[in-house]
Design a protein around this motif. Structure first.
Motif, mmCIF file in Angstrom:
data_model
loop_
_atom_site.group_PDB
_atom_site.id
_atom_site.type_symbol
_atom_site.label_atom_id
_atom_site.label_comp_id
_atom_site.label_asym_id
_atom_site.label_seq_id
_atom_site.Cartn_x
_atom_site.Cartn_y
_atom_site.Cartn_z
ATOM 1 N N SER A 13 -12.387 11.963 -1.879
ATOM 2 C CA SER A 13 -11.602 12.672 -2.879
ATOM 3 C C SER A 13 -12.073 12.254 -4.262
ATOM 4 N N LEU A 14 -11.952 13.165 -5.183
ATOM 5 C CA LEU A 14 -12.246 12.856 -6.579
ATOM 6 C C LEU A 14 -10.994 12.382 -7.319
ATOM 7 N N ASP A 15 -9.845 12.440 -6.659
ATOM 8 C CA ASP A 15 -8.576 12.034 -7.262
ATOM 9 C C ASP A 15 -8.580 10.529 -7.499
ATOM 10 N N LYS A 16 -8.299 10.106 -8.719
ATOM 11 C CA LYS A 16 -8.306 8.684 -9.084
ATOM 12 C C LYS A 16 -6.902 8.156 -9.396
ATOM 13 N N SER A 17 -5.861 8.929 -9.071
ATOM 14 C CA SER A 17 -4.493 8.525 -9.410
ATOM 15 C C SER A 17 -4.110 7.201 -8.755
ATOM 16 N N LEU A 18 -4.513 7.006 -7.516
ATOM 17 C CA LEU A 18 -4.180 5.749 -6.838
ATOM 18 C C LEU A 18 -4.906 4.575 -7.484
ATOM 19 N N GLU A 19 -6.156 4.758 -7.857
ATOM 20 C CA GLU A 19 -6.907 3.684 -8.513
ATOM 21 C C GLU A 19 -6.257 3.277 -9.825
ATOM 22 N N HIS A 20 -5.793 4.253 -10.599
ATOM 23 C CA HIS A 20 -5.113 3.946 -11.864
ATOM 24 C C HIS A 20 -3.809 3.190 -11.608
ATOM 25 N N SER A 21 -3.074 3.611 -10.592
ATOM 26 C CA SER A 21 -1.815 2.938 -10.257
ATOM 27 C C SER A 21 -2.065 1.501 -9.794
ATOM 28 N N VAL A 22 -3.092 1.299 -8.969
ATOM 29 C CA VAL A 22 -3.433 -0.052 -8.495
ATOM 30 C C VAL A 22 -3.803 -0.937 -9.676
ATOM 31 N N LYS B 163 0.847 -1.197 0.000
ATOM 32 C CA LYS B 163 0.000 0.000 0.000
ATOM 33 C C LYS B 163 0.886 1.251 0.000
ATOM 34 N N ALA B 164 1.908 1.280 0.851
ATOM 35 C CA ALA B 164 2.819 2.431 0.922
ATOM 36 C C ALA B 164 3.573 2.610 -0.395
ATOM 37 N N PHE B 165 4.006 1.508 -0.990
ATOM 38 C CA PHE B 165 4.702 1.570 -2.274
ATOM 39 C C PHE B 165 3.808 2.174 -3.354
ATOM 40 N N LEU B 166 2.570 1.720 -3.440
ATOM 41 C CA LEU B 166 1.648 2.223 -4.462
ATOM 42 C C LEU B 166 1.315 3.694 -4.248
ATOM 43 N N LEU B 167 1.205 4.107 -3.008
ATOM 44 C CA LEU B 167 0.953 5.522 -2.731
ATOM 45 C C LEU B 167 2.113 6.386 -3.215
ATOM 46 N N LYS B 168 3.306 5.923 -2.949
ATOM 47 C CA LYS B 168 4.491 6.674 -3.383
ATOM 48 C C LYS B 168 4.609 6.661 -4.905
ATOM 49 N N GLU B 169 4.424 5.494 -5.497
ATOM 50 C CA GLU B 169 4.568 5.299 -6.942
ATOM 51 C C GLU B 169 3.554 6.123 -7.743
ATOM 52 N N SER B 170 2.366 6.291 -7.218
ATOM 53 C CA SER B 170 1.301 6.982 -7.953
ATOM 54 C C SER B 170 1.346 8.497 -7.781
ATOM 55 N N ASN B 171 2.272 8.989 -6.940
ATOM 56 C CA ASN B 171 2.318 10.424 -6.624
ATOM 57 C C ASN B 171 0.958 10.913 -6.140
ATOM 58 N N SER B 172 0.286 10.072 -5.423
ATOM 59 C CA SER B 172 -1.048 10.353 -4.916
ATOM 60 C C SER B 172 -0.969 11.335 -3.750
#
Length: 158
Positions: free
Chosen positions: A135-144, A93-102
């Motif tokens: 949030s309306l931000d979908k950057s994390l969803e796209h990264s996942v 989870k922490a890796f994906l948060l960092k990777e997605s620039n979320s």
């Protein structure tokens, strides 16, 4: 959000129940419908473990629970249905948060989930994120979606 129809059900079930593919995921819950229905809750009962053992997680790993599910499912007759909810461990989870620039922090995310739904002749995988904030931000969803798709392709699943 990822949504995949798995065509090679036998290969996927082999990866799930016999292989190590999903061993590092947490088991949130599983249910199987056969002659009777079974339900496995992946929450750890921390009171069960000795006081000198520090448990830093809420769920068991899939690796720890899959032998029990395999015992339930094995046999000549397919289950009428099976639903398994796996979660990514906190490190992923922490890796994906960092990777997605979320803009989210680890505290903003309750969990990142992979849902497995089996019915005879049909196997579907979906992903989902449980947010603690709106949030309306979908950057994390796209990264996942991108990372899970890559992971599944590496495993020969899709």
């Amino acid at each position: 959000m990822l949504s995949l129809q798995i065509t090679d059900i036998k290969h996927f079930m082999n990866c799930l129940l016999s292989g190590e593919t999903f061993d590092r995921f947490y088991l949130v819950e599983a249910s199987v419908r056969m002659g009777i229905s079974y339900h496995l809750d992946g929450h750890l009962n921390k009171d069960f473990y000795s006081t000198d053992m520090e448990i830093h997680r809420d769920y068991c790993f899939w690796k720890e629970a899959k032998p029990f599910l395999f015992q339930i499912i094995k046999g000549k007759q397919l289950p009428l249905g099976c639903r398994i909810v796996l979660a990514l461990p906190d490190s992923s989870k922490a890796f994906l948060l960092k990777e997605s620039n979320s803009p989210f922090s680890p505290e903003d995310i309750e969990g990142i989930y992979l849902n497995i739904l089996f019915e005879p002749g049909n196997l579907r995988l979906t992903s989902g994120i449980s947010y603690r904030t709106f949030s309306l931000d979908k950057s994390l969803e796209h990264s996942v979606t991108d990372h899970l798709t890559s992971f599944l392709k590496e495993q020969g699943i899709c």
